[in-house]
Design an enzyme around this catalytic site. Structure first.
Site, PDB file in Angstrom:
ATOM      1  N   THR A  71      -5.026  -0.935   1.685  1.00 19.55           N
ATOM      2  CA  THR A  71      -5.820  -2.445   2.025  1.00 19.55           C
ATOM      3  C   THR A  71      -5.059  -2.824   2.825  1.00 19.55           C
ATOM      4  O   THR A  71      -5.583  -3.779   3.436  1.00 19.55           O
ATOM      5  CB  THR A  71      -6.093  -2.399   0.172  1.00 19.55           C
ATOM      6  OG1 THR A  71      -6.714  -1.683  -0.446  1.00 19.55           O
ATOM      7  CG2 THR A  71      -6.184  -3.567   0.206  1.00 19.55           C
ATOM      8  N   HIS A 198      -1.431   7.441  -0.241  1.00 20.77           N
ATOM      9  CA  HIS A 198      -1.470   8.323  -1.075  1.00 20.77           C
ATOM     10  C   HIS A 198      -2.625   9.467  -1.290  1.00 20.77           C
ATOM     11  O   HIS A 198      -3.288   9.564  -2.072  1.00 20.77           O
ATOM     12  CB  HIS A 198      -0.922   7.692  -3.014  1.00 20.77           C
ATOM     13  CG  HIS A 198      -1.960   6.795  -2.315  1.00 20.77           C
ATOM     14  ND1 HIS A 198      -3.395   7.067  -3.657  1.00 20.77           N
ATOM     15  CD2 HIS A 198      -2.794   5.612  -2.260  1.00 20.77           C
ATOM     16  CE1 HIS A 198      -4.286   6.272  -3.443  1.00 20.77           C
ATOM     17  NE2 HIS A 198      -3.505   4.899  -3.258  1.00 20.77           N
ATOM     18  N   THR A 234      10.821  -5.462   2.898  1.00 17.62           N
ATOM     19  CA  THR A 234      12.688  -4.702   2.820  1.00 17.62           C
ATOM     20  C   THR A 234      11.710  -3.441   3.206  1.00 17.62           C
ATOM     21  O   THR A 234      10.508  -2.663   2.302  1.00 17.62           O
ATOM     22  CB  THR A 234      13.235  -4.549   1.412  1.00 17.62           C
ATOM     23  OG1 THR A 234      14.117  -5.423   1.376  1.00 17.62           O
ATOM     24  CG2 THR A 234      14.131  -3.689   1.621  1.00 17.62           C
ATOM     25  N   CYS A 319     -13.211   2.684  -6.884  1.00 17.76           N
ATOM     26  CA  CYS A 319     -12.595   0.773  -7.259  1.00 17.76           C
ATOM     27  C   CYS A 319     -13.740   0.331  -7.596  1.00 17.76           C
ATOM     28  O   CYS A 319     -13.549  -0.485  -7.989  1.00 17.76           O
ATOM     29  CB  CYS A 319     -12.594   1.274  -5.511  1.00 17.76           C
ATOM     30  SG  CYS A 319     -12.016   1.745  -4.329  1.00 17.76           S
TER      31      CYS A 319
END
Lengths: 376, 390, 126
Positions: A71, A198, A234, A319
């Site tokens: 996304t 994933h 990070t 979704c």
């Protein structure tokens, strides 16, 4: 027996990937941007991952940017590109069958004054190069066409669309989230490409974006200027490393694994063929996907019935299913009949499915379709 | 011996957390939005996790917690999201001079979008000047962002007083804090502090990298910075990083269990460390406040006549990891703005070293670090042309 | 993120020619504390040859390492030869430096040249 057939929604991390990720958590916990030895180690893994992923896609390492997922990659690609090059408007071509991560961005862009053409798919589930060509206008600045549709598994004609886009000098982005790890991708066909870890047996919360050298693009998030300023935050070293390891494993075993899954899919398709009044939705589909409807059976009921027997599939799009009204925008765009749209379930296989599981699934599927039909 | 004193940059992920992550990578890997049982289980656990985090900060409901990929994203969502959503009401934003780099960068970006930003100075200890803050408020102010605990000099900002001042204004001003260095280390009550938004980073309290959350008070209008599938949370689309979220939850559980005790223990260790350094090494300056106004997790000294990158590299070669505010260590070759903000000059910034503890830091480790520190400082001072009185 | 070569780390840990020369023939300081980079170089010169050279340095690891390497390179050279040494030579001898640190080796050469100039000018005046 529990059988997981929703790999298009998410996958279980490969054991080796989990091990590698764990190693990074327990042994090296440096921040890849810090100046001490832990930091060096972390940086090394991170940059090696970048190189490996680039190689997998046939691009350069400095064209790969790590993100928090598909996304985010889609958002950076589309909005970041427009912001940097066409902040005041322009015409964009996309499709009606894109993932919400692209569709919602497109809708938001329309609110901001951009014009968007949503290409209609054929009944077979793909957008045609001809329609793409016809949609091009003088002020077309960007095209975003997914590589493989997440609901149907239909492989879009990216080769031909790429040629047309190049002819007309239109920058082409592709959401390749469902393609990576399943088919060989030469990212050189497109200018930008999104991926999500994933979906290919790598950890959640990580993804990457390929941006061809020479494409100017702005960030959508600000901060420490990581990833050459494109994506601050990070570095998720375990995620990046996990993705590289997963792709390496897939590359190494691709022939054997893909053959195996193809055979499993064949088994399912053969079994489906024996059930009357069915419709397989989409043609030229990837070996992992079967999107099928059975007349007289509502998709959600079938999915629930299968769940009660330990089998996980999905309906509409994962979704959309949780809160929206679950009617697949993809199947609707394909203008399929109501019973097909309402009855659709998506079966998505993975490299970790076994023949035993599929035999069980096929048996239960036949039984449950019959049972549910008798009730309707 | 290896001593890690750069815990503000990142912390070691605990075994219990690693185990959790493993569990969710390999066993409970379903998405929360599937129609099947294992998916429903994940959905419930995520909902529970939100409730848990909400309770840790006395938020009124789990729905006020938005999981993000970290504090940087949380800061972006908070600042960009609120500023853009409130554009019609005003365009003025106030931040402190000690904000984390990400907030500074976001503020710069907002300026380009037409917002005005006032940076309120801090005093020589790094505490926000409240009178200047109050004066900075305008009718067009829509958002205030003040870091909870300064990450470089460790000063604890007067959030309660800021919340008080804001509540007395005649128009609504949203109050955000980057609480990365405070969460799970000191108690935070969003009602008491009158906070509207708060950023938290998982890898600061022994959780994994790549995850954090943003607290958004119910009713606060916020524009998302990303669009997509709204499976779990409209404000932040995309697949949830369930393993990292559950890992972060575990890390938080463990941290909160030990929070008070750790605070006391570290306060003692901090005083010990400061005392020894001040007694055993000359020409040192403590940067930031002493006592209760400082987080016990942070010590920051400037060492005269020598340079920070050399000190930190020298220490690293001896097994002690720290951070420095020297320009030479930063990519941009700019001295740390925190030291400048508290009134220090470039030299003080160049010679600054930040030591940040974790709740696992021991006295033995500090003793070792101090010995090495003395050695490195002495040796570098031998090399340096600058001497006291010269 | 700075990765130093083994040689740089060696010169940082064990700087050569460290210290001062009593009654040097030339001395120069370049850089400033405000910049975070400063160096003083002392020369002992006989028959236009640098017979001894020492340095003191305030700065980062690259600063110390480049100074040390520079003194090693020029010790024993004639003034003319020493003047020809460039910052690139130093970086090369060290096996490389992160580009962001090149200015440190610049400083070492600048300080050396300033010392040599100071000597030559004083010589001329004599």
């Amino acid at each position: 027996m529990r059988v997981y057939l929703d790999h298009a929604a998410t996958t279980r991390v490969f054991d080796e990937v989990a091990q590698e990720v764990m190693k990074l958590f327990t042994q090296f916990y440096g921040n890849a941007s810090s100046t001490h030895s832990h930091g060096y180690e972390a940086r090394r893994f991170y940059e090696e991952a970048r190189t490996k992923i680039a190689k997998h896609l046939n691009v350069e390492p400095d064209e790969i940017y790590f993100t928090s997922g598909g996304t985010e990659s889609d958002n950076i690609a589309i909005r970041g590109f427009l912001r940097a090059n066409f902040p005041n408007g322009g015409h964009i071509i996309t499709t009606q069958i894109e993932h919400p991560a692209v569709l919602e961005v497109a809708k938001q862009l329309e609110k901001e004054g951009y014009e968007v053409t949503y290409l209609k798919p054929t009944e077979e589930g793909y957008v045609t190069p001809d329609d793409f060509r016809k949609a091009i206008r003088k002020n077309t600045v960007l095209a975003s066409i997914m590589w493989v549709n997440n609901e149907t598994g239909v492989i879009q004609p990216i080769d031909e669309i790429s040629k047309i886009a190049r002819e007309h000098g239109i920058v082409l982005h592709s959401d390749a989230v469902q393609a990576i790890g399943k088919i060989r991708i030469d990212a050189r066909l497109v200018d930008m490409l999104s991926a999500s870890g994933h979906k290919f047996y790598a950890p959640k919360g990580c993804g990457f974006l390929y941006v061809s050298k020479g494409i100017r693009i702005e960030p959508i998030m600000y901060g420490g200027g990581h990833e050459k300023g494109l994506r601050s935050g990070t570095e998720n070293v375990p995620g990046a490393h996990g993705m590289a390891v997963a792709l390496e494993l897939i590359e190494k075993n691709y022939e054997a694994w893909s053959e195996r899954v193809k055979k499993l899919k064949e088994k399912i398709v053969n079994a489906i063929e024996c059930i009357p009044d069915h419709h397989i939705n989409g043609s030229n589909t990837i070996f992992s996907h079967i999107n099928v409807s059975f007349k007289g059976v509502h998709g959600e009921s079938l999915a629930t019935a299968l769940d009660m027997c330990g089998i996980s599939v999905s309906t509409a799009s994962a979704c959309a299913s949780h809160h929206a009204k679950g009617r697949s925008h993809v199947l609707e765009a394909m203008e399929l009949e109501d019973w097909i749209v309402d009855g659709a379930i998506r079966i998505s296989l993975g490299y970790d499915n076994s023949e035993e599981e599929i035999d069980y699934f096929v048996e239960i599927l036949q039984r449950e379709v019959t049972r549910l039909r008798s009730m309707s | 011996m290896k001593v890690f004193l750069d815990n503000c940059r990142t912390t070691k992920v605990l075994p219990e957390v690693v185990q959790k992550i493993n569990e969710y990578m390999l066993e409970k890997f379903a998405r929360p939005d599937g129609l099947y049982e294992s998916a429903q289980e994940i959905y419930d656990e995520l909902t529970e996790a939100r409730e848990f985090f909400a309770k840790t900060i006395n938020a009124s409901s789990g729905e006020e917690i938005v999981f993000t990929s970290g504090a940087t994203e949380a800061n972006n969502l908070a600042l960009l999201g609120v500023a853009r959503a409130s554009r019609k009401k005003g365009n003025h934003i106030i931040i402190s001079a000690l904000e984390h780099g990400s907030v500074m960068s976001i503020a710069e970006a907002l300026k380009k979008e037409g917002f005005e930003v006032t940076i309120v100075p801090v005093d020589s200890e790094g505490i926000l000047k409240l009178d200047e803050f109050e004066k900075a408020i305008r009718p067009t102010t829509i958002l205030v962002s003040v870091i909870a605990v300064g990450h470089f000099v460790g000063s604890i900002m007067p959030l309660e007083e800021i919340g008080e001042i804001l509540s007395k204004q005649d128009h609504r001003i949203y109050f955000h804090t980057d609480a990365a260095e405070m969460y799970a280390k000191m108690p935070i009550d969003v009602q008491k502090l009158k906070l509207d938004l708060m950023s938290v980073s998982g890898h600061k309290f022994h959780g994994p990298k790549g995850v954090g959350f943003l607290y958004v008070r119910k009713g606060v209008k916020i524009e998302p910075i990303m669009y997509g599938a709204e499976s779990f949370d409209k404000r932040r689309p995309g697949g949830e990083n369930v393993p990292a979220i559950m890992g972060m939850k575990k890390a938080a559980e463990l941290a909160f269990e030990q929070m008070e005790e750790s605070y006391r223990k570290l306060r003692e260790l901090q005083e010990y460390f400061i005392e020894r350094v001040e007694n055993e090494i000359d020409h040192v300056i403590l940067n930031g406040p002493r006592g209760e106004k400082r987080t016990p997790y942070n010590v920051n000294f400037s060492f005269s006549f020598i340079e920070g990158e050399a000190i930190s590299l020298g220490l690293s070669l001896e097994g002690v990891e720290v951070a420095t505010g020297s320009a030479c260590a930063s990519e941009s070759l700019e001295p740390n703005y925190a030291i400048l903000a508290i009134g220090g000059d470039h030299e003080r910034a160049h010679g600054s070293i930040r030591f940040t503890f974790s709740r696992f830091t021991s006295k033995e480790e500090l003793d070792y670090a101090i010995e090495k520190l003395k050695k490195v400082v002495q040796w570098l001072r031998n090399i340096s042309p600058l001497k006291a009185g010269r | 993120m700075l990765k130093y070569t083994e040689l740089v780390l060696d010169h940082f840990k064990n700087p050569r020619n460290l210290g001062r020369i009593e009654n040097p023939d030339a001395e120069a300081t370049e850089g400033s504390v405000a910049c975070g980079d400063m160096m003083t170089v002392y020369l002992k010169i006989e028959d236009n040859r640098i017979v001894d050279i020492k340095f003191e340095s305030y700065g980062c690891a690259a600063n110390i390492a480049t100074a040390s390497m520079m003194t090693e390179v020029v010790k024993g050279l004639t003034l003319e030869e020493a003047k020809k040494i460039t910052w690139k030579d130093i970086v090369e001898r060290l096996g490389g430096l992160p580009p962001v640190k090149y200015h440190c080796s610049n400083l070492a050469i600048d300080t050396l040249r300033k010392a040599i100039s100071a000597y030559e000018e004083s010589f001329v005046r004599k």
